[in-house]
Scaffold this active site. Structure first.
Site, mmCIF file in Angstrom:
data_model
loop_
_atom_site.group_PDB
_atom_site.id
_atom_site.type_symbol
_atom_site.label_atom_id
_atom_site.label_comp_id
_atom_site.label_asym_id
_atom_site.label_seq_id
_atom_site.Cartn_x
_atom_site.Cartn_y
_atom_site.Cartn_z
ATOM 1 N N HIS A 132 -22.606 -14.071 1.642
ATOM 2 C CA HIS A 132 -23.151 -15.497 1.296
ATOM 3 C C HIS A 132 -22.612 -16.482 1.590
ATOM 4 O O HIS A 132 -22.976 -17.279 2.176
ATOM 5 C CB HIS A 132 -24.167 -15.183 -0.018
ATOM 6 C CG HIS A 132 -25.036 -14.065 -0.168
ATOM 7 N ND1 HIS A 132 -25.587 -13.720 -1.445
ATOM 8 C CD2 HIS A 132 -25.357 -13.253 0.795
ATOM 9 C CE1 HIS A 132 -26.254 -12.639 -1.419
ATOM 10 N NE2 HIS A 132 -26.401 -12.360 -0.182
ATOM 11 N N ASP B 29 -27.378 -12.205 5.850
ATOM 12 C CA ASP B 29 -26.247 -11.147 5.856
ATOM 13 C C ASP B 29 -25.746 -10.985 7.206
ATOM 14 O O ASP B 29 -24.402 -10.690 7.152
ATOM 15 C CB ASP B 29 -27.011 -9.820 5.175
ATOM 16 C CG ASP B 29 -26.890 -9.884 3.771
ATOM 17 O OD1 ASP B 29 -26.508 -10.926 2.806
ATOM 18 O OD2 ASP B 29 -27.724 -8.986 3.245
ATOM 19 N N HIS C 67 -25.022 -4.074 6.104
ATOM 20 C CA HIS C 67 -23.548 -4.253 6.031
ATOM 21 C C HIS C 67 -22.600 -3.558 6.818
ATOM 22 O O HIS C 67 -21.735 -4.003 7.659
ATOM 23 C CB HIS C 67 -22.972 -4.423 4.601
ATOM 24 C CG HIS C 67 -23.658 -5.532 3.878
ATOM 25 N ND1 HIS C 67 -23.941 -6.897 4.180
ATOM 26 C CD2 HIS C 67 -24.389 -5.377 2.658
ATOM 27 C CE1 HIS C 67 -24.689 -7.404 3.257
ATOM 28 N NE2 HIS C 67 -24.883 -6.634 2.430
#
Length: 296
Positions: free
Chosen positions: A82, A245, A268
């Protein structure tokens, strides 16, 4: 029309963000500090002897559940995506991110507090020019269930398109989002988009002893009829957060990207895999220009 080269930027003055880690529950202060040109983004563990530094590079990434963590020389920093998204989204190339604990604060699950801190501190131009990572050919990682790819950009911009889909009956509806990234658009359209989980996922995390202090007001928890004890900031807030993200994870390339990123249900791990492949392809192009061609 291609944009002219831009100069590197850093934050104009130190800025602090305080909070508590989602996973550890530990209080932490993050101090964003100006950094010299060509320094890149570096995390500094001020709570450890010697104040070890962890460069924000994909080679330092370690696998972790639902977040992006980094480790270098025995020091670790957790949930970096973030703050990296905020720095990349606002065009900050060089910054020291000092932290008083291993995990960065969860805050409200978005990048909004970091963006506000940076905007309040201001941005300073530096003498050296940015050396962007230009996507020269299409690169894809993943499979039919989830993938992300980088494509060349005809206008030398950084754009992202994300499609989020779940199985039938899932409480989060299918969503799609597109953005041509600029600091203004990031601050307005992405910075406030929050982390989300389903009610079942939240129960599983709590049962495993994880994030027990995190409540439905700290992030979006979806039940059968939508967010529990919370309201959406955007109708498509979930896909916007996935895009946020993605920007944070691709910032681990260590250089601004010039290309078109297209993602389908990526997370991710796949985001980091694309960052790795982008750097590898860029190295091959550079070495081929020097008369040497490396194999993939």
């Amino acid at each position: 029309m291609l944009d002219p080269p831009r100069r590197q930027q850093t934050i104009a003055a130190p800025a602090c963000v305080d909070g508590v880690g989602y996973w550890t529950g530990a209080p932490v202060r993050v101090k964003l500090c100006p950094a010299a040109e060509n320094a890149g983004i570096r995390f500094v563990r001020t709570d450890l002897p010697g104040r070890p530094e962890i460069p924000a590079l994909v080679e330092n990434r370690i696998e972790a559940l639902r977040r992006s963590n980094l480790r270098s020389g025995g020091a670790e920093i957790q949930m970096v995506e973030h703050v990296l998204a905020a720095l990349a989204g606002l065009g900050i190339d060089n910054c020291r991110v000092e932290a008083t604990s291993a995990e960065l604060p969860g805050l409200d699950g978005s990048s909004a507090a970091y963006v506000q801190a940076i905007l309040d501190a201001g941005v300073t131009l530096q003498r050296s020019f940015v050396r962007p990572l230009v996507v020269q050919e299409t690169i894809r990682v993943g499979d039919g269930d989830a993938w992300v790819e980088a494509r060349p950009s005809e206008d030398d911009q950084y754009s992202l398109d994300y499609v989020l889909e779940f199985e039938p009956g899932h409480p989060i509806p299918d969503q799609a989002f597109s953005i041509r990234l600029t600091p203004h658009r990031f601050a307005l359209r992405l910075a406030a988009a929050r982390t989300f989980v389903t009610e079942d996922e939240a129960r599983q995390l709590h049962a495993a002893g994880l994030a027990r202090h995190v409540s439905t007001t700290d992030l979006l928890v979806f039940g059968p009829h939508g967010p529990i004890e919370n309201r959406l900031r955007y109708d498509d807030e979930c896909v916007r957060h996935k895009t946020l993200d993605l920007i944070g994870d691709l910032a681990l390339c260590g250089r601004p990207i010039r290309g078109s990123i297209v993602a389908y249900r990526s997370g991710h791990r796949l985001n980091a895999a694309l960052a790795t492949e982008l750097l590898r392809a860029n190295a091959e192009v550079r070495d081929s220009r020097c008369g040497v061609r490396l194999s993939a």
